[in-house]
Enzyme design. Sequence first.
Site, PDB file in Angstrom:
ATOM      1  CG  HIS A 111      -0.482   1.109   7.230  1.00  0.00           C
ATOM      2  ND1 HIS A 111       0.495   0.643   8.089  1.00  0.00           N
ATOM      3  CD2 HIS A 111       0.131   2.028   6.428  1.00  0.00           C
ATOM      4  CE1 HIS A 111       1.647   1.271   7.831  1.00  0.00           C
ATOM      5  NE2 HIS A 111       1.448   2.107   6.815  1.00  0.00           N
ATOM      6  CD  GLU A 112      -1.253   2.404   2.741  1.00  0.00           C
ATOM      7  OE1 GLU A 112      -0.845   3.574   2.686  1.00  0.00           O
ATOM      8  OE2 GLU A 112      -0.496   1.438   3.001  1.00  0.00           O
TER       9      GLU A 112
ATOM     10  N   GLY B 228       0.828  -1.199   0.000  1.00  0.00           N
ATOM     11  CA  GLY B 228       0.000   0.000   0.000  1.00  0.00           C
ATOM     12  C   GLY B 228       0.862   1.248   0.000  1.00  0.00           C
TER      13      GLY B 228
ATOM     14  CD  GLN C 118       3.340   5.885   2.721  1.00  0.00           C
ATOM     15  OE1 GLN C 118       2.382   5.301   2.240  1.00  0.00           O
ATOM     16  NE2 GLN C 118       4.358   5.259   3.293  1.00  0.00           N
TER      17      GLN C 118
ATOM     18  CB  CYS D 129       5.223   2.256   7.298  1.00  0.00           C
ATOM     19  SG  CYS D 129       4.683   3.780   6.505  1.00  0.00           S
ATOM     20  CG  LEU D 130       6.542   1.215   1.197  1.00  0.00           C
ATOM     21  CD1 LEU D 130       5.940   1.460  -0.177  1.00  0.00           C
ATOM     22  CD2 LEU D 130       7.670   0.198   1.110  1.00  0.00           C
TER      23      LEU D 130
HETATM   24 NI    NI Z   1       2.646   3.337   5.644  1.00  0.00          NI
END
Ligand code: NI
Length: 185
Positions: free
Chosen positions: A149-150, A45, A50, A107-108
């Site tokens: 999360h998103e 995601g 981000q 998380c990225l």
């Molecule tokens: Ni994230």
Amino acid sequence: MVLPIVRYPEAVLRAKCRPITEVSEETRQLADNMLETMRAANGVGLAAPQVGVDQQLAVIDVSHNPECISYLRVNGEPADMVQHMPVVFLNPRLELGKAKETDEEGCLSFPSLRGDIRRSADIKVTFQTLEGQTITMETDGLLARAFQHEIDHLNGILFIDRMSAAAKVSLKRKLKRLMEEWEEE
Ligand code: NI
């Protein structure tokens, strides 16, 4: 085009994202780029903040694991998850089920940080598509977790905020070390 992913603690990750009232060519391009960026990073995601954009847009793809959910209903009808991936969603509204479950997340925006996060096991989410449709999805498992999360990202909430009190104790030092590594890259 693969976009640079914003890392913690950049301010945009704390933004309350604005609803998208009109889907422009720019919105479509952003969604395409976000899908490409998510795939290049092997993520499930990615949310617009981000990639530095404070708009209520995010993408999810959990099709790598068809067993990661036990059900999906789209607009009230049973649906095949893989056929509905990737999901590009705008202006989501989330309803949380009462049952909770804990699982590990990453998380990225926090490379190599992982933690156990307690979230609702079941969700119902209503969102707009790029085509202007309104869609409701009900699901569980990894897809329910990814939506939570998103959508947190779109409200400026990060997964570290949802870690247990015990995990937060060791988090501070771990984060400090990771942030030094990120700067060196
Ligand atoms: Ni994230």
